[in-house]
Scaffold this active site. Structure first.
Site, PDB file in Angstrom:
ATOM      1  N   HIS A 201       0.802  -1.229   0.000  1.00 55.08           N
ATOM      2  CA  HIS A 201       0.000   0.000   0.000  1.00 55.08           C
ATOM      3  C   HIS A 201       0.835   1.279   0.000  1.00 55.08           C
ATOM      4  O   HIS A 201       0.291   2.366  -0.062  1.00 55.08           O
ATOM      5  CB  HIS A 201      -0.939   0.022   1.201  1.00 55.08           C
ATOM      6  CG  HIS A 201      -0.224   0.251   2.501  1.00 55.08           C
ATOM      7  ND1 HIS A 201       0.464  -0.738   3.154  1.00 55.08           N
ATOM      8  CD2 HIS A 201      -0.055   1.368   3.237  1.00 55.08           C
ATOM      9  CE1 HIS A 201       0.999  -0.243   4.250  1.00 55.08           C
ATOM     10  NE2 HIS A 201       0.706   1.042   4.334  1.00 55.08           N
TER      11      HIS A 201
HETATM   12  C1  UD1 Z   1      -2.021   5.182   6.196  1.00 56.08           C
HETATM   13  C2  UD1 Z   1      -0.692   5.633   6.803  1.00 56.08           C
HETATM   14  C3  UD1 Z   1       0.357   4.550   6.609  1.00 56.08           C
HETATM   15  C4  UD1 Z   1      -0.129   3.213   7.124  1.00 56.08           C
HETATM   16  C5  UD1 Z   1      -1.454   2.876   6.449  1.00 56.08           C
HETATM   17  C6  UD1 Z   1      -2.031   1.571   6.875  1.00 56.08           C
HETATM   18  C7  UD1 Z   1      -0.246   8.048   6.720  1.00 56.08           C
HETATM   19  C8  UD1 Z   1       0.593   9.076   6.115  1.00 56.08           C
HETATM   20  N1  UD1 Z   1      -0.181   6.826   6.159  1.00 56.08           N
HETATM   21  O1  UD1 Z   1      -1.839   5.049   4.802  1.00 56.08           O
HETATM   22  O2  UD1 Z   1       1.524   4.913   7.309  1.00 56.08           O
HETATM   23  O3  UD1 Z   1       0.824   2.212   6.860  1.00 56.08           O
HETATM   24  O4  UD1 Z   1      -2.384   3.939   6.769  1.00 56.08           O
HETATM   25  O5  UD1 Z   1      -3.198   1.319   6.182  1.00 56.08           O
HETATM   26  O6  UD1 Z   1      -0.916   8.312   7.691  1.00 56.08           O
HETATM   27  N2  UD1 Z   1      -9.310   4.473   2.277  1.00 56.08           N
HETATM   28  C9  UD1 Z   1     -10.488   3.792   2.247  1.00 56.08           C
HETATM   29  N3  UD1 Z   1     -11.030   3.405   3.440  1.00 56.08           N
HETATM   30  C10 UD1 Z   1     -10.461   3.685   4.643  1.00 56.08           C
HETATM   31  C11 UD1 Z   1      -9.250   4.398   4.636  1.00 56.08           C
HETATM   32  C12 UD1 Z   1      -8.681   4.768   3.457  1.00 56.08           C
HETATM   33  O7  UD1 Z   1     -11.045   3.515   1.204  1.00 56.08           O
HETATM   34  O8  UD1 Z   1     -11.005   3.304   5.685  1.00 56.08           O
HETATM   35  C13 UD1 Z   1      -8.692   4.857   0.980  1.00 56.08           C
HETATM   36  C14 UD1 Z   1      -9.006   6.242   0.565  1.00 56.08           C
HETATM   37  O9  UD1 Z   1      -9.126   6.248  -0.808  1.00 56.08           O
HETATM   38  C15 UD1 Z   1      -7.775   7.011   0.945  1.00 56.08           C
HETATM   39  C16 UD1 Z   1      -6.696   5.974   0.760  1.00 56.08           C
HETATM   40  O10 UD1 Z   1      -7.298   4.729   1.112  1.00 56.08           O
HETATM   41  O11 UD1 Z   1      -7.609   8.152   0.189  1.00 56.08           O
HETATM   42  C17 UD1 Z   1      -5.473   6.182   1.596  1.00 56.08           C
HETATM   43  O12 UD1 Z   1      -5.819   6.320   2.981  1.00 56.08           O
HETATM   44  P1  UD1 Z   1      -4.877   7.211   3.938  1.00 56.08           P
HETATM   45  O13 UD1 Z   1      -5.358   7.154   5.342  1.00 56.08           O
HETATM   46  O14 UD1 Z   1      -4.683   8.562   3.342  1.00 56.08           O
HETATM   47  O15 UD1 Z   1      -3.490   6.498   3.831  1.00 56.08           O
HETATM   48  P2  UD1 Z   1      -3.066   4.969   3.821  1.00 56.08           P
HETATM   49  O16 UD1 Z   1      -2.530   4.660   2.490  1.00 56.08           O
HETATM   50  O17 UD1 Z   1      -4.131   4.090   4.375  1.00 56.08           O
END
Ligand code: UD1
Length: 353
Positions: A201
């Site tokens: 991811h």
């Molecule tokens: C975040 C953390 C990362 C961690 C990861 C675990 C930061 C900078 N990054 O990254 O260190 O390893 O979490 O998962 O804080 N989304 C969903 N559903 C959710 C959450 C996210 O669909 O419940 C999708 C959304 O499109 C979102 C994308 O995932 O834009 C990324 O989510 P985000 O929280 O920005 O970062 P992660 O890649 O999950």
């Protein structure tokens, strides 16, 4: 004393749960729990609360997704009034996600003590958003709880006073130790006899179409030797769709709950990942881990554990995979203080503040 925990994203939950549990045994301590809402899907959040027996959050800030600046700013804006109302004596933040740094910034400006659990980790790679979060959070924290000696060394090198640093061990392993028996009892329905367990991811691996395509092609090559089981993070699923990559031959699953994922790890022939926590869990479990990154903030998993950094180098991945298949992959050991009692050691420090 009132201790407030801040969690927001999936890897925070298994770190906060053991600390919350240990503090709940201490008579003088009142606790509250703020969920920022960084992760909001039931399979990225609620199911972890349930399996880890975490209490319902006192407050959910409901921030959701956004750019780094938007997400961090939104957490800060919504967290500040909560802190002003609840007036905790100490705020504990976990790991390196945007929720961690946002909460630390708010508290330090309000002169509220901050404890950082999983302090001192450094990948020395500032292209990684988490590295920025780690550096800033450690700079602001009053108490720094490190998982291993390298964390202490990094912090001292950066000029952190020694009296602020407490080497307590790895809280994530506390959750693993507690729930491993439950994971072992789960029946492995639909799992192949021999498989590589994959998670991906990191933006560096999934946000660039060519990089993602190349990694998925490597996984197709792996699937010629053993099945590939791949629970897909929502971010990665979106990218695969955006780039129109054909993944029909890989076994893609929805994100998996904590205990099920632990069960999958214990039975895997090898783990292929870019996650931080899984490098640690596989080291504890003694399962070979090939990390699709050029660096790690968890070097002890390489020097002592079962982790090998393969980056995006397909030949290296396939050479290491051959060692796994031939039973010649390196054997690791469990690092000191990764023993299931890190949460209690944090509670000892907090209780005597
Ligand atoms: C975040 C953390 C990362 C961690 C990861 C675990 C930061 C900078 N990054 O990254 O260190 O390893 O979490 O998962 O804080 N989304 C969903 N559903 C959710 C959450 C996210 O669909 O419940 C999708 C959304 O499109 C979102 C994308 O995932 O834009 C990324 O989510 P985000 O929280 O920005 O970062 P992660 O890649 O999950």
């Amino acid at each position: 004393m009132h201790v407030l925990h801040v969690v927001g994203a999936r890897p925070n939950f298994m770190k906060a749960a053991p600390v919350h549990r240990a503090l709940s045994q201490r008579a003088q301590i009142k606790q509250s729990l703020v969920h920022t809402g960084q992760h909001y899907d039931a399979n990225m959040s609620d199911v972890f609360f349930m399996q880890l027996a975490m209490p319902e959050p006192t407050v959910n800030l409901g921030v959701g997704s956004g750019s780094h600046a938007q997400q961090t700013a939104e957490i800060m804006k919504r967290f500040e009034p909560v802190i002003l109302e609840l007036k905790p004596d100490l705020v504990l933040v976990y790991g390196d996600v945007n929720s961690t740094v946002a909460a630390a910034l708010v508290c330090s400006k309000l002169l509220i003590a901050v404890g950082h659990v999983e302090a001192g980790l450094r990948s020395f790679d500032r292209t990684m958003p988490e590295e920025i979060n780690r550096i800033v959070t450690d700079r602001l924290a009053d108490l720094l709880f490190t998982p291993s000696e390298d964390g202490d060394t990094n912090l001292k090198r950066e000029g952190v006073e020694e009296k602020k640093i407490h080497r307590v061990g790895n809280v994530m392993i506390d959750s693993l130790v507690r729930l491993l028996p439950a994971a072992k009892e789960l029946t492995a329905h639909n799992l192949p006899a021999r498989y590589a367990l994959v998670t991906l991811h990191r933006p560096s691996n999934v946000d660039d179409g060519d990089a993602l395509k190349s990694i998925l092609e490597s996984l197709l090559r792996v699937s010629e030797q053993m099945s590939v089981v791949f629970p897909v993070h929502p971010r990665t699923r979106q990218r695969i769709k955006d780039f129109g990559i054909d993944v029909e031959k890989l076994r893609l699953l929805e994100p998996v709950p904590y205990i099920e994922f632990l069960a999958m790890q214990t039975r895997a022939a090898v783990v292929i990942t870019d996650s931080g926590g899984i490098q640690e869990e596989s080291t504890y479990l003694g399962i070979p881990c090939l990390t699709v990154r050029e660096n790690t903030e968890r070097p002890i998993t390489v020097t002592m554990g079962t982790n090998v950094l393969v980056g995006q180098d397909r030949d290296k991945l396939s050479a290491e995979l051959s060692k796994v298949v031939a039973g010649k992959f390196k054997k690791g050991a469990i690092p000191p203080l990764w023993d299931g009692h890190a949460g209690e050691r944090i509670a000892d420090v907090v209780e005597h503040l």
